[in-house]
Write an enzyme that holds these catalytic residues in place. Structure first.
Site, mmCIF file in Angstrom:
data_model
loop_
_atom_site.group_PDB
_atom_site.id
_atom_site.type_symbol
_atom_site.label_atom_id
_atom_site.label_comp_id
_atom_site.label_asym_id
_atom_site.label_seq_id
_atom_site.Cartn_x
_atom_site.Cartn_y
_atom_site.Cartn_z
ATOM 1 N N ARG A 87 28.070 -25.704 -10.686
ATOM 2 C CA ARG A 87 28.797 -26.969 -10.918
ATOM 3 C C ARG A 87 30.129 -26.990 -10.169
ATOM 4 O O ARG A 87 31.125 -27.541 -10.666
ATOM 5 C CB ARG A 87 29.035 -27.217 -12.406
ATOM 6 C CG ARG A 87 27.812 -27.046 -13.289
ATOM 7 C CD ARG A 87 26.644 -27.875 -12.820
ATOM 8 N NE ARG A 87 25.485 -27.710 -13.696
ATOM 9 C CZ ARG A 87 24.299 -28.281 -13.439
ATOM 10 N NH1 ARG A 87 24.120 -29.008 -12.348
ATOM 11 N NH2 ARG A 87 23.293 -28.114 -14.255
ATOM 12 N N LYS A 109 28.483 -16.402 -23.395
ATOM 13 C CA LYS A 109 27.542 -17.494 -23.675
ATOM 14 C C LYS A 109 26.278 -16.816 -24.175
ATOM 15 O O LYS A 109 25.594 -16.130 -23.408
ATOM 16 C CB LYS A 109 27.288 -18.276 -22.391
ATOM 17 C CG LYS A 109 26.181 -19.322 -22.469
ATOM 18 C CD LYS A 109 26.081 -20.104 -21.158
ATOM 19 C CE LYS A 109 24.954 -21.125 -21.198
ATOM 20 N NZ LYS A 109 24.896 -21.931 -19.945
ATOM 21 N N GLU A 143 20.815 -21.768 -23.435
ATOM 22 C CA GLU A 143 20.212 -22.067 -22.131
ATOM 23 C C GLU A 143 19.672 -20.800 -21.468
ATOM 24 O O GLU A 143 19.896 -20.552 -20.287
ATOM 25 C CB GLU A 143 21.231 -22.775 -21.230
ATOM 26 C CG GLU A 143 21.723 -24.076 -21.848
ATOM 27 C CD GLU A 143 22.660 -24.888 -20.970
ATOM 28 O OE1 GLU A 143 23.316 -24.305 -20.088
ATOM 29 O OE2 GLU A 143 22.723 -26.122 -21.169
ATOM 30 N N ASP A 170 27.815 -32.453 -24.223
ATOM 31 C CA ASP A 170 28.028 -31.709 -22.983
ATOM 32 C C ASP A 170 28.912 -32.448 -21.989
ATOM 33 O O ASP A 170 28.406 -32.926 -20.966
ATOM 34 C CB ASP A 170 26.670 -31.386 -22.345
ATOM 35 C CG ASP A 170 26.751 -30.229 -21.368
ATOM 36 O OD1 ASP A 170 27.853 -29.705 -21.172
ATOM 37 O OD2 ASP A 170 25.701 -29.865 -20.818
ATOM 38 N N GLU A 181 31.516 -32.166 -13.308
ATOM 39 C CA GLU A 181 30.056 -32.217 -13.320
ATOM 40 C C GLU A 181 29.519 -33.601 -13.677
ATOM 41 O O GLU A 181 28.654 -34.133 -13.000
ATOM 42 C CB GLU A 181 29.517 -31.171 -14.313
ATOM 43 C CG GLU A 181 28.006 -31.223 -14.461
ATOM 44 C CD GLU A 181 27.459 -30.154 -15.405
ATOM 45 O OE1 GLU A 181 28.252 -29.407 -16.001
ATOM 46 O OE2 GLU A 181 26.224 -30.079 -15.532
HETATM 47 O O1 GCW Z 1 27.050 -28.627 -18.713
HETATM 48 C C1 GCW Z 1 26.149 -27.581 -18.718
HETATM 49 C C2 GCW Z 1 25.943 -27.252 -17.278
HETATM 50 C C3 GCW Z 1 25.540 -25.824 -17.027
HETATM 51 C C4 GCW Z 1 26.501 -24.904 -17.760
HETATM 52 C C5 GCW Z 1 26.449 -25.211 -19.236
HETATM 53 C C6 GCW Z 1 27.441 -24.374 -20.043
HETATM 54 C C7 GCW Z 1 27.290 -22.762 -17.067
HETATM 55 O O2 GCW Z 1 25.011 -28.147 -16.745
HETATM 56 O O3 GCW Z 1 25.582 -25.629 -15.638
HETATM 57 O O4 GCW Z 1 26.240 -23.543 -17.518
HETATM 58 O O5 GCW Z 1 26.775 -26.546 -19.453
HETATM 59 O O6 GCW Z 1 28.480 -24.906 -20.382
HETATM 60 O O7 GCW Z 1 27.155 -23.237 -20.334
#
Ligand code: GCW
Length: 669
Positions: free
Chosen positions: A155, A276, A280, A359, A387
């Protein structure tokens, strides 16, 4: 020995951003006394010495005699100022900055730089400055190796990484030092040097490649910046060869303790880890049937003997949702996972919470997590990298958005502290890369500057901070018509976030971006996807019912005043209506217009505002350095193209769905 540490030499062609040489002129023309010891005092001394060398003044270190100085920078025993605070006063022709340590002195020096000639004019009453938020960090989502999908910087919209290239450390110390200097000048005190998605190469920064992190820490340290590292929860397995990463396993705990100890051997002032987990695809404690408090506390225990902190991200949700499943609401996830853990986190564990529940959309309500864990240390995470707000091709100054979040009072408008008082940390995902303007779009520098300064004063009017940025970046003496330039910059930046909001997804519904890269419109791009970001538009209406009465129940995650406000369509603020409610297109907003007409109106208006901003920018051509002017002008072409695309896709989509014509008869495709 106390001696000046010379400021970094900016590499050829790199923009000085908010520290062009001219802003040091008032300082450099004077007689200054610097008193105190330590590396950061040496840095402050070096700054003044460099300014004097350029503009003709004089600086003396540690003299006893009370000679007539214009400026005294003094470190004394002033415990109430803390490590970073300072006072500033002007009396009898001398401006005195007092701090309890080098960090405070450096911040005091940059305060004087911001004041410019005003620091040396008439008397100034004693002012005390202390940062409201202790941790003011930038998280770089920089990969060491180029990731096949996400590239060098995940990003990232400002070129490559300042730190890494093609799997190696870049070793460009002067540039990193220059970066640290810019950050110190806007009040930031921590940098995380790698992506929170920790891939195989990046994982090794924790162990055999820690020396490369130490080199970055050395470059950033003279400007008061502590280095942090993102680590993978699976490190004991992938790096340590252990059979498990279970946070309650003794062997695992020992591995982390030993690993942290080795980090501190090479980086004595290391800030800590960022994690994290279970998010994801990243590994986490759920694999072992443990809670996120178990996970965070294990790392906290490893860091505690050395004074480090673990920042544990609250961004945990199911990214493999079935879109048919209406009972799962991604917005609920962080609260559902973390609110029950309040009180269980170690003292040196910080829960890092995105500003909204989903997000980083251009408009979201403030995350209810920020008001739900009174016994847990919190950091607020915002996204300086754009982003979802135009990817640094669009002008989108986010100061007003962040300020709204920081001023939000989770207990209700009339009671309790604001987010800015509750959060001990303000973390921005960095928008910086190796681009000569640092941020790709030269005007995106304003976002970086603003977020740092908001960490010092979360309740300040962000427009004042923008004016500061303008004054520093475009010094009056360097322009033929500073008044017109300032007005022009204000005109293109002040309302730019709301403009962006107008031509993109309406009324807080969010996520109408193209899947994957997230740039440009795709109304149904995420509608039937596993990511949990839906708008539910049909022929009758649009929006997500998140009420307690008939919806997902998300609205009930807030304290009563907000829960009630959001629960009812009658009181829910227009800009968040579709985040909380599914309504017919004919629903009348507080503004008096219908939802469908609002969509048409804002999309036409948003594009018109971009056209006007581009016109204003063109009119500044004679006042802005050509390279900078051209770069912004080019990006306005792209912003305008993209804004028109948003307008036409959104308006056509909703016209086709609803069949309702534009009341003003404008052309819709
Ligand atoms: O907004 C989303 C993004 C991911 C990012 C994730 C996060 C680093 O699309 O690219 O990963 O959040 O915040 O962990």
């Amino acid at each position: 020995m106390s001696r000046p540490e010379p400021p970094p030499v900016l590499p050829e062609g790199v923009d000085p951003a908010w520290l062009p040489p001219e802003v040091f002129r008032p300082l450099g023309r004077r007689r200054t006394l610097v008193r105190g010891h330590g590396p950061l005092v040496d840095t402050a001394h070096g700054e003044v010495a460099a300014a004097c060398a350029r503009f003709g003044g004089e600086v003396v270190r540690d003299a006893r005699a009370a000679a007539p100085y214009d400026l005294v920078l003094d470190v004394t025993d002033a415990p109430d100022l803390g490590d970073e605070g300072f006072t500033c006063v002007r009396r009898d022709g001398t401006t005195t900055v007092t701090a309890a340590g080098g960090r405070g002195l450096l911040y005091g020096l940059f305060h004087v730089v911001r004041l410019g000639e005003d620091a040396f004019g008439s008397e100034r009453p004693l002012e005390t400055h202390r940062p409201a938020v202790a941790l003011r960090a930038l998280d770089h989502w920089d990969n060491v190796a180029v990731h096949p999908v996400m590239g060098q910087v995940e990003r990232g919209y400002a070129g490559g990484s300042l730190f890494w290239r093609d799997g190696e450390a870049r070793g460009e110390t002067e540039r990193v030092r220059a970066y640290g200097r810019l950050l110190a000048a806007c009040g930031i005190n921590a940098v995380t040097v790698n992506n929170v998605n920790v891939h195989a190469t990046e994982a090794r920064l924790l162990t055999d490649r820690i020396g490369e992190v130490a080199a970055l820490a050395d470059a950033l340290r003279p400007y008061g910046i502590r280095t942090h590292l993102s680590v993978t929860f699976a490190a004991p397995v992938v790096l340590g060869g252990l059979p498990t990463a279970d946070p309650l396993d003794e062997g695992v705990r020992r591995w982390w303790a030993a690993t942290a100890a080795r980090v501190y051997e090479v980086i004595g002032d290391f800030g800590g880890f960022v994690v994290k987990a279970d998010s994801e695809g990243q590994p986490g404690p759920f694999t072992y049937g443990r809670t996120h408090a178990d996970g965070a506390n294990m790392l906290a225990a490893a860091l505690a003997p050395h004074g480090g902190t673990v920042r544990w991200r609250a961004f945990v949700y199911n990214h493999r949702q079935d879109w048919r499943d209406r009972s799962t609401d991604r917005a609920r996830a962080a609260y559902d996972h973390f609110a029950p853990l309040d009180g269980e986190f170690a003292e040196n564990a910080v829960l890092q919470v995105k500003h909204g529940p989903v997000d980083f959309q251009a408009r979201e309500p403030v995350s209810p997590v920020l008001g739900a864990l009174p016994r847990t240390r919190l950091a607020l995470e915002v996204q300086a990298t754009q982003e979802y707000t135009g990817q640094q091709r669009h002008v989108c100054w986010l100061g007003p958005m962040w300020s709204e979040v920081l001023r939000f009072r989770p207990d209700g408008e009339d009671g309790g502290p604001g987010v800015g008082d509750l959060a001990g940390g303000l973390v921005a995902v960095s928008n910086v890369g190796d681009d000569p303007f640092w941020t790709g779009h030269p005007l995106a520098q304003a976002n970086l500057y603003t977020v740092g300064r908001l960490g010092w004063r979360p309740d300040t009017d962000p427009h004042d901070l923008l004016d500061e940025w303008i004054r520093l970046t475009f010094p009056a003496g360097a322009s033929a018509d500073p008044g017109r330039l300032r007005e022009g910059l204000r005109a293109v930046l002040h309302g730019s976030w709301r403009t962006y909001e107008k031509y993109t997804a309406p009324l807080g519904v969010g996520f109408m971006v193209q899947p994957g890269h997230h740039y440009g419109p795709s109304v149904d791009g995420y509608e039937y996807s596993p990511w949990g970001t839906y708008h539910f538009a049909d022929r009758d209406g649009i929006g997500v019912d998140r009420t307690a009465a008939t919806g997902t129940g998300y609205a009930a995650q807030y304290a009563k005043p907000w829960a009630e406000l959001y629960e009812s369509v009658r009181t829910c603020p227009d800009e968040l209506l579709l985040f909380f409610h599914h309504v017919p297109y004919g629903h009348v907003l507080h503004s008096g217009t219908t939802v469908i007409q609002h969509i048409y109106d804002t999309h036409f208006a948003g594009v018109a505002e971009v056209e006007e901003a581009r016109r204003v920018w063109d009119s500044l051509a004679d006042l802005v350095a050509p390279a900078r002017h051209e770069r912004v002008a080019e990006r306005y072409e792209e912003q305008l193209r993209c804004a028109r695309e948003w307008r036409d896709q959104i308006n056509s989509y909703f016209f086709r769905k609803s069949g309702v014509p534009d009341a003003r008869g404008r052309h819709i495709h």
